[in-house]
Enzyme design. Structure first.
Site, PDB file in Angstrom:
ATOM      1  N   SER A  20      18.210 -32.507  30.980  1.00 53.28           N
ATOM      2  CA  SER A  20      16.891 -31.921  30.750  1.00 53.28           C
ATOM      3  C   SER A  20      15.805 -32.977  30.855  1.00 53.28           C
ATOM      4  CB  SER A  20      16.798 -31.262  29.373  1.00 53.28           C
ATOM      5  OG  SER A  20      15.469 -30.794  29.175  1.00 53.28           O
ATOM      6  N   LYS A  68      23.286 -27.521  26.552  1.00 62.49           N
ATOM      7  CA  LYS A  68      22.116 -27.430  27.448  1.00 62.49           C
ATOM      8  C   LYS A  68      21.595 -25.994  27.499  1.00 62.49           C
ATOM      9  CE  LYS A  68      18.855 -28.424  30.256  1.00 62.49           C
ATOM     10  NZ  LYS A  68      18.679 -27.880  31.518  1.00 62.49           N
ATOM     11  N   HIS A  83      19.678 -25.431  24.390  1.00 68.30           N
ATOM     12  CA  HIS A  83      18.416 -26.172  24.541  1.00 68.30           C
ATOM     13  C   HIS A  83      17.414 -25.304  25.288  1.00 68.30           C
ATOM     14  CE1 HIS A  83      15.679 -28.441  27.145  1.00 68.30           C
ATOM     15  NE2 HIS A  83      15.643 -29.380  26.225  1.00 68.30           N
ATOM     16  N   ASN A  84      17.854 -24.719  26.389  1.00 68.50           N
ATOM     17  CA  ASN A  84      16.942 -23.896  27.185  1.00 68.50           C
ATOM     18  C   ASN A  84      16.550 -22.614  26.461  1.00 68.50           C
ATOM     19  OD1 ASN A  84      17.538 -25.894  29.026  1.00 68.50           O
ATOM     20  ND2 ASN A  84      17.558 -24.494  30.765  1.00 68.50           N
TER      21      ASN A  84
END
Ligand code: NBP
Length: 468
Positions: free
Chosen positions: A129, A184, A187-188
């Site tokens: 990221s 991830k 996270h998004n």
């Protein structure tokens, strides 16, 4: 010829910048792209005089590398990853490592890891990221897969990763299989939630209060000096201040209001439903992007369906102050939901995720980097098995004390007919989480009424059915 220590396949924005980043750390990087002219342009342009070797076939790429080979795939998630694996695999040897740095769905990473390990190769899913800038100057990297692969990759990934203020690298081993891509994905999901919260705040201030772009830019710049300090608040201030060169209007005024999505937010919500995690605000953000995409229908409906006219007539400063508090509270609640989901996933998939480590590597480089992550790291450091971020004294009080501001902003927005689905979902999450007895007793009664699904009682053990 000197062999390269690392390779990047896929020279889109991310691949190019990661190759330059790693080359700048003293490694020789071999690169390959499906369309060879892009490789030529890269070598003649940004990679000129850098430790980058261009290759134009997979055999040439493989030949250019030290063994065991470390090859990072930076291609679009999905079919492209499988296509590259199929093409490159025949040229690899046992022990070579393929790293998928794209936004792949974690279950696909599990599948690929298993399949390639059965053939003696290593497959490693590493979420990256930070966008273009992060890739070049230091992203946050969320790697998962076999420990052996991590050992072989740790040095290079650590060199490439962003460094937090205390000098700690924003990369660490997340767990086995698809753990890196899982983290991830979440996270998004949190990123979607925060972006939607900011968008709603913008709507309240712009349509409701009538604030201009420049004034909002100054406000966000000031907020970025407070507990709200974060990359997303910082870039939003820049966006407000940007003027469109063609029309001399704020650029925001000429950008079409249809939010697109590549799927990571949706995957987070889908997975939360599968695991039974309450991710109200992430779900609200995904749904809000969906309705934004219904532009033609909305334009038509706007001429037929009346509602209140957004026009705020109260104390402007009071609302602006409340909006700031409301944003902070709802961002905290979004993190609480994301970490809650990861806690469930950690058990479900045996990832053994370490929440403190995750907060640690999100402190710099990534899109959701924020000062707040230092406090989240501290909270999980003190209580690694914390059931919910809200059960940490600091966060519990931070939300508790500011909840009035969130309630005020939401009711004001509702009165003006401005949709604040993410803000209100964050509050609903908080209110539901702190309620000992929810109306789910009625839901259970209804289920038993129409489907004889039975219910449990508060005063006796067992399963009960009523002849309604
Ligand atoms: P791009 O779409 O810009 O680039 C993808 C590259 O992969 C192209 O250069 C393409 O070659 C190449 N490619 C190869 Br090699 N084999 C391919 C195949 N079989 N099918 C399709 N393309 C192939 O991607 P990007 O924006 O750099 O992103 C790469 C990954 O990183 C994605 O998974 C993305 O979700 C993720 N990511 C992106 C960002 C971001 O800010 N952009 C941030 C974090 C993560 P070609 O020149 O022949 O088309």
């Amino acid at each position: 010829m000197e062999k390269a220590q690392f390779a990047v396949v896929g020279l889109g924005v991310m691949g190019q910048n990661l190759a330059l980043n790693i080359a700048s750390k003293g490694y020789t990087v071999a690169v390959y792209n499906r369309t060879g002219t892009k490789t030529e342009e890269f070598l003649a342009g940004p990679a000129k005089n850098k430790a980058v070797i261009g290759t134009y076939t997979y055999p040439e790429l493989v030949e250019s590398l030290e063994t065991p080979r470390r090859i990072l795939l930076m291609v679009q998630a999905g079919a492209a990853v499988d296509a590259v694996i199929a093409d490159i695999k025949p040229h690899l040897e046992a022990g070579d490592i393929l790293i998928d740095g794209g936004n792949s769905f974690f279950e696909e990473t599990e599948r690929r890891t298993k399949a390639l390990e059965e053939e003696g190769l290593m497959f490693f899913g590493a979420g990256v990221s930070g966008g273009e800038e992060g890739a070049l100057h230091g992203p946050s990297i969320m790697p998962g897969g076999s420990r052996a692969a991590w050992t072989a990759l740790k040095e290079i990934l650590t060199a490439a990763a962003a460094k937090a203020e205390d000098g700690e690298p924003c990369v660490d081993y997340m767990g086995p299989g698809g753990a890196g891509h899982y983290v991830k994905m979440v996270h998004n999901g949190i990123e979607y939630a925060i972006m939607q919260l900011i968008a709603e705040v913008y709507d309240v201030l712009h349509r409701g209060v009538g604030m201009g772009a420049e004034e909002m830019g100054d406000l966000f710049t000031a907020w970025n000096e407070t507990e709200l300090a974060s990359y997303l608040v910082e870039i939003t201030a820049d966006i407000f201040k940007k003027v469109d060169p063609d029309t001399s209007q704020p650029i925001l005024d000429v950008i079409l209001d249809e939010a697109q999505q590549k799927g990571t937010g949706k995957w987070t919500s889908q997975n939360a439903f599968d695991l039974g995690a309450a991710t109200h605000t992430i779900n609200a953000a995904v749904t809000s992007r969906i309705i934004s995409g219904m532009k033609a229908e909305r334009v038509d409906a706007s001429t037929r369906l009346a509602g209140p006219t957004p026009a705020f007539s109260g104390d402007r400063q009071q609302l602006m102050d409340a909006v700031k508090e409301a944003l902070f509270v709802s961002v905290v609640l979004s993190y609480a939901q994301g970490f809650g989901l990861m806690q469930l996933a950690s058990d479900e998939y045996a990832y053994e995720l370490d929440m403190q480590k995750i907060a640690k590597i999100w402190r710099a480089g990534c899109i959701i980097r924020a000062d707040l992550l230092y406090d989240i790291m501290r909270a999980y450091d003190q209580q690694p098995a914390l059931a919910n971020l809200l059960m940490d004294d600091y966060f519990g009080q931070a939300v508790g004390q500011r909840q009035g501001a969130l309630r005020y902003v939401i009711t004001t927005a509702i009165g003006m007919g401005i949709p604040v689905y993410a803000l209100s979902s964050a509050l609903a999450y908080f209110d539901a989480y702190r309620t000992a007895r929810l109306p789910a007793n009625l839901t259970q009664a209804q289920r038993d009424y129409f489907g004889a699904h039975t219910y449990r009682r508060v005063d006796q053990e067992g399963s009960f059915h009523t002849e309604w």
